[in-house]
Design a protein around this motif. Structure first.
Motif, PDB file in Angstrom:
ATOM      1  N   ALA A  14      27.258  -0.556  60.731  1.00  0.00           N
ATOM      2  CA  ALA A  14      28.035  -0.615  59.376  1.00  0.00           C
ATOM      3  C   ALA A  14      28.716  -1.263  58.620  1.00  0.00           C
ATOM      4  CB  ALA A  14      28.604   1.075  59.780  1.00  0.00           C
ATOM      5  N   PRO A  15      28.495  -2.523  58.104  1.00  0.00           N
ATOM      6  CA  PRO A  15      28.846  -3.605  57.429  1.00  0.00           C
ATOM      7  C   PRO A  15      30.130  -2.398  56.186  1.00  0.00           C
ATOM      8  CG  PRO A  15      27.332  -3.487  56.693  1.00  0.00           C
ATOM      9  CD  PRO A  15      26.575  -2.137  57.839  1.00  0.00           C
ATOM     10  N   ILE A  16      31.303  -3.001  55.930  1.00  0.00           N
ATOM     11  CA  ILE A  16      31.684  -2.760  54.276  1.00  0.00           C
ATOM     12  C   ILE A  16      31.031  -2.787  53.194  1.00  0.00           C
ATOM     13  CG2 ILE A  16      34.151  -2.849  53.450  1.00  0.00           C
ATOM     14  CD1 ILE A  16      35.182  -2.820  56.610  1.00  0.00           C
ATOM     15  N   VAL A  17      30.665  -2.307  52.572  1.00  0.00           N
ATOM     16  CA  VAL A  17      30.207  -2.732  51.316  1.00  0.00           C
ATOM     17  C   VAL A  17      31.156  -2.589  49.812  1.00  0.00           C
ATOM     18  CG1 VAL A  17      28.176  -2.524  49.976  1.00  0.00           C
ATOM     19  CG2 VAL A  17      27.822  -2.113  51.961  1.00  0.00           C
ATOM     20  N   ILE A  18      31.704  -3.646  49.163  1.00  0.00           N
ATOM     21  CA  ILE A  18      32.658  -3.586  48.262  1.00  0.00           C
ATOM     22  C   ILE A  18      31.558  -4.279  46.807  1.00  0.00           C
ATOM     23  CG2 ILE A  18      34.457  -4.579  47.442  1.00  0.00           C
ATOM     24  CD1 ILE A  18      35.559  -4.834  50.444  1.00  0.00           C
ATOM     25  N   THR A  19      31.607  -2.845  46.109  1.00  0.00           N
ATOM     26  CA  THR A  19      30.446  -3.039  44.653  1.00  0.00           C
ATOM     27  C   THR A  19      31.608  -2.206  44.131  1.00  0.00           C
ATOM     28  OG1 THR A  19      28.638  -3.052  43.894  1.00  0.00           O
ATOM     29  CG2 THR A  19      29.438  -1.416  45.138  1.00  0.00           C
ATOM     30  N   SER A  20      30.294  -2.000  42.038  1.00  0.00           N
ATOM     31  CA  SER A  20      30.863  -1.218  41.485  1.00  0.00           C
ATOM     32  C   SER A  20      30.631   0.143  41.686  1.00  0.00           C
ATOM     33  CB  SER A  20      30.446  -1.552  40.222  1.00  0.00           C
ATOM     34  OG  SER A  20      29.338  -1.440  40.010  1.00  0.00           O
ATOM     35  N   TYR A  21      31.586   0.745  40.505  1.00  0.00           N
ATOM     36  CA  TYR A  21      31.238   2.790  41.059  1.00  0.00           C
ATOM     37  C   TYR A  21      30.398   2.825  40.406  1.00  0.00           C
ATOM     38  CZ  TYR A  21      32.945   7.661  42.346  1.00  0.00           C
ATOM     39  OH  TYR A  21      32.331   8.869  42.240  1.00  0.00           O
ATOM     40  N   GLY A  22      29.061   3.763  41.008  1.00  0.00           N
ATOM     41  CA  GLY A  22      27.379   4.201  39.491  1.00  0.00           C
ATOM     42  C   GLY A  22      27.434   3.468  39.429  1.00  0.00           C
ATOM     43  N   ASP A  23      25.917   3.513  38.914  1.00  0.00           N
ATOM     44  CA  ASP A  23      25.394   2.711  38.552  1.00  0.00           C
ATOM     45  C   ASP A  23      25.379   2.856  37.005  1.00  0.00           C
ATOM     46  OD1 ASP A  23      23.659   2.630  39.830  1.00  0.00           O
ATOM     47  OD2 ASP A  23      22.757   4.771  39.797  1.00  0.00           O
ATOM     48  N   GLY A  24      25.116   1.453  36.314  1.00  0.00           N
ATOM     49  CA  GLY A  24      25.426   1.266  35.038  1.00  0.00           C
ATOM     50  C   GLY A  24      26.761   1.129  34.653  1.00  0.00           C
ATOM     51  N   MET A  25      27.964   0.915  35.669  1.00  0.00           N
ATOM     52  CA  MET A  25      29.324   0.524  35.300  1.00  0.00           C
ATOM     53  C   MET A  25      29.361  -0.794  35.304  1.00  0.00           C
ATOM     54  SD  MET A  25      30.330   3.530  35.813  1.00  0.00           S
ATOM     55  CE  MET A  25      32.252   3.547  35.572  1.00  0.00           C
ATOM     56  N   GLU A  26      30.836  -1.244  33.769  1.00  0.00           N
ATOM     57  CA  GLU A  26      31.041  -2.908  34.607  1.00  0.00           C
ATOM     58  C   GLU A  26      31.388  -2.910  36.181  1.00  0.00           C
ATOM     59  OE1 GLU A  26      30.821  -5.794  31.954  1.00  0.00           O
ATOM     60  OE2 GLU A  26      29.627  -3.705  31.357  1.00  0.00           O
ATOM     61  N   PRO A  27      30.770  -4.258  36.231  1.00  0.00           N
ATOM     62  CA  PRO A  27      31.537  -4.964  37.949  1.00  0.00           C
ATOM     63  C   PRO A  27      32.916  -4.471  38.127  1.00  0.00           C
ATOM     64  CG  PRO A  27      31.339  -6.776  36.456  1.00  0.00           C
ATOM     65  CD  PRO A  27      30.426  -5.916  35.485  1.00  0.00           C
ATOM     66  N   PRO A  28      33.378  -5.123  38.291  1.00  0.00           N
ATOM     67  CA  PRO A  28      34.931  -4.428  39.095  1.00  0.00           C
ATOM     68  C   PRO A  28      35.281  -5.733  38.596  1.00  0.00           C
ATOM     69  CG  PRO A  28      34.114  -3.730  40.467  1.00  0.00           C
ATOM     70  CD  PRO A  28      33.231  -3.397  39.718  1.00  0.00           C
ATOM     71  N   LEU A  29      36.279  -6.490  38.003  1.00  0.00           N
ATOM     72  CA  LEU A  29      36.630  -7.484  37.365  1.00  0.00           C
ATOM     73  C   LEU A  29      38.667  -8.305  37.906  1.00  0.00           C
ATOM     74  CD1 LEU A  29      36.329 -10.422  35.364  1.00  0.00           C
ATOM     75  CD2 LEU A  29      37.751  -8.902  33.467  1.00  0.00           C
ATOM     76  N   PHE A  30      38.309  -9.060  38.983  1.00  0.00           N
ATOM     77  CA  PHE A  30      40.038  -9.699  39.357  1.00  0.00           C
ATOM     78  C   PHE A  30      40.229 -10.455  38.483  1.00  0.00           C
ATOM     79  CE2 PHE A  30      36.916  -7.654  42.885  1.00  0.00           C
ATOM     80  CZ  PHE A  30      38.206  -6.578  42.908  1.00  0.00           C
ATOM     81  N   VAL A  31      41.655 -10.581  37.974  1.00  0.00           N
ATOM     82  CA  VAL A  31      41.127 -11.856  37.286  1.00  0.00           C
ATOM     83  C   VAL A  31      42.756 -12.679  37.525  1.00  0.00           C
ATOM     84  CG1 VAL A  31      42.703 -13.205  34.914  1.00  0.00           C
ATOM     85  CG2 VAL A  31      40.421 -10.797  35.246  1.00  0.00           C
ATOM     86  N   PRO A  32      42.657 -13.042  39.092  1.00  0.00           N
ATOM     87  CA  PRO A  32      44.150 -12.883  39.563  1.00  0.00           C
ATOM     88  C   PRO A  32      45.366 -14.598  38.322  1.00  0.00           C
ATOM     89  CG  PRO A  32      43.007 -14.543  40.736  1.00  0.00           C
ATOM     90  CD  PRO A  32      42.459 -13.814  39.532  1.00  0.00           C
ATOM     91  N   THR A  33      45.751 -13.701  37.582  1.00  0.00           N
ATOM     92  CA  THR A  33      46.741 -14.293  36.810  1.00  0.00           C
ATOM     93  C   THR A  33      47.876 -14.035  36.191  1.00  0.00           C
ATOM     94  OG1 THR A  33      46.157 -13.095  34.109  1.00  0.00           O
ATOM     95  CG2 THR A  33      44.655 -15.748  35.463  1.00  0.00           C
ATOM     96  N   GLU A  34      49.162 -14.845  36.117  1.00  0.00           N
ATOM     97  CA  GLU A  34      50.093 -14.679  35.513  1.00  0.00           C
ATOM     98  C   GLU A  34      50.859 -14.930  34.056  1.00  0.00           C
ATOM     99  OE1 GLU A  34      53.492 -15.770  38.083  1.00  0.00           O
ATOM    100  OE2 GLU A  34      51.740 -15.476  40.260  1.00  0.00           O
ATOM    101  N   ALA A  35      51.043 -13.529  33.900  1.00  0.00           N
ATOM    102  CA  ALA A  35      51.680 -13.978  31.864  1.00  0.00           C
ATOM    103  C   ALA A  35      53.140 -14.577  31.887  1.00  0.00           C
ATOM    104  CB  ALA A  35      51.538 -12.276  31.721  1.00  0.00           C
ATOM    105  N   VAL A  36      52.915 -15.584  30.807  1.00  0.00           N
ATOM    106  CA  VAL A  36      53.770 -16.303  30.882  1.00  0.00           C
ATOM    107  C   VAL A  36      54.575 -16.090  29.255  1.00  0.00           C
ATOM    108  CG1 VAL A  36      54.426 -18.136  30.491  1.00  0.00           C
ATOM    109  CG2 VAL A  36      53.345 -18.037  31.598  1.00  0.00           C
ATOM    110  N   THR A  37      56.105 -15.396  29.352  1.00  0.00           N
ATOM    111  CA  THR A  37      56.649 -15.068  28.324  1.00  0.00           C
ATOM    112  C   THR A  37      57.550 -16.369  28.319  1.00  0.00           C
ATOM    113  OG1 THR A  37      57.825 -13.471  29.764  1.00  0.00           O
ATOM    114  CG2 THR A  37      55.818 -13.234  28.368  1.00  0.00           C
ATOM    115  N   SER A  38      58.948 -15.621  27.056  1.00  0.00           N
ATOM    116  CA  SER A  38      60.173 -16.375  26.432  1.00  0.00           C
ATOM    117  C   SER A  38      59.642 -17.649  26.611  1.00  0.00           C
ATOM    118  CB  SER A  38      61.013 -15.692  27.825  1.00  0.00           C
ATOM    119  OG  SER A  38      61.392 -14.469  28.139  1.00  0.00           O
TER     120      SER A  38
END
Length: 340
Positions: A14-38
């Motif tokens: 019983a492996p853990i499976v991490i994937t998108s939810y439902g057929d035809g959905m956009e893949p989950p996107l991880f963007v580990p960035t930080e915004a810079v302001t001022s």
């Protein structure tokens, strides 16, 4: 905009499976960035912002800026390497380096000694065309006459549009945009050094399927652990990893007999290496790298981000260890296609 930490284990049945939810959905996107302001306007179209986090990459409206460097085009060249010992280079001569000692001392050398290796070193002295380094390079494999290098890590090098510089002492980021405009009118983000997109840490019997990672500071997907019982039964399939600061996917020190499969992933525009597997050379891991496509690895050298010394620079597919299988992979436009 943060790292997705995978620290749970399933079982073989019983492996853990991490994937998108439902057929035809956009893949989950991880963007580990930080915004810079001022932002504060400086001279010569340069803007600065205080920033405690050291960046590996700087992005404006999703596009990477180049790390400020000298010369702006092409390379400087070593005329003669000088050894501290038969194997180590402590200084070199460059008769065409015409900058002042103040400008050169404290900068960092990035030298592409071989197609698969990047040397870096801080300059501690410059006199009579002799560049002296704080620490010696291991020089036998590539530090030789006519090898090209660039200098980085000085503010004066920020002299063209589309570049950035980070002052570690002042904790200040300086940028000059492509259009010489004000960054306050744009979305400016950094990829923090050492930050992964997806971090599979001490986990076993886990599958990542159809996920997407963009702009990680280190690895888009990192697989590692400290417990030798773990990192087993890890499957990375159909994932897309783009513009990582170091590696697209890295498998770091899998234990003996560990089962790890990288299957039909797309890795694009990693700054250092595409797929990296580093294991025990005398061991027998069950690592399979199959059907992946790796594109544009280290294509923006000399730099779109800071880098460190290491083997495997610019390598699309780098496998180090025993008991590995690589088949049906495509490596396109890399500094060095593959190393095993």
């Amino acid at each position: 905009h943060e790292t997705f930490h995978v620290a749970w284990s399933g079982s073989e049945d019983a492996p853990i499976v991490i994937t998108s939810y439902g057929d035809g959905m956009e893949p989950p996107l991880f963007v580990p960035t930080e915004a810079v302001t001022s932002w504060v306007a400086e001279a010569n179209h340069i803007y600065s912002a205080l920033l405690e986090t050291e960046p590996m990459q700087v992005l404006v409206d999703g596009e990477r800026l180049r790390f400020a460097h000298y010369p702006n085009d092409g390379y400087l060249y070593v005329d003669q390497a000088e050894n501290a010992s038969p194997a180590y280079v402590s200084s070199f001569l460059d008769n065409d380096l015409t900058r002042s000692a103040e400008e050169v001392i404290g900068s960092t050398v990035l030298l592409r000694g071989t197609p698969w290796q990047l040397y870096t070193g801080v300059v501690s002295g410059f006199s009579g065309q002799r560049v002296t380094l704080e620490s010696s390079f291991w020089g036998l494999t590539g530090f030789q006459r006519n090898v090209g290098y660039v200098l980085v890590n000085k503010l004066w090098m920020l002299d063209e549009p589309g570049e950035w510089f980070y002052d570690t002492a002042a904790q200040k980021l300086c940028v000059r945009l492509v259009d010489d405009g004000n960054p306050a009118s744009h979305a400016v983000e950094i990829s923090p050094k050492g930050v992964h997109g997806i971090d599979v840490d001490n986990a076993s019997h886990v599958m990542l399927d159809g996920l997407a990672v963009r702009h990680a500071g280190f690895s888009g997907i990192e697989i590692h652990g400290t417990d030798p019982v773990l990192i087993d039964g890890v499957f990375i399939r159909n994932c897309r990893v783009e513009t990582s600061g170091m590696y697209g996917i890295r498998v770091n020190e899998p234990p003996q007999a560990a089962v790890v499969e990288l299957d039909h992933n797309v890795i694009r525009a990693s700054n250092y290496g595409g797929i990296m597997v580093s294991a025990d050379l005398d061991g027998q891991q069950n690592v399979v790298v199959r059907g992946n496509r790796v594109e544009d690895t280290a294509s923006d050298f000399p730099a779109v981000g800071g880098s460190s010394y290491g083997w495997g620079f610019g390598v699309g597919l780098y496998l180090y260890g025993g008991g590995m299988l690589a088949e049906e992979n495509v490596v396109h436009s890399a500094g060095y296609s593959c190393s095993m």
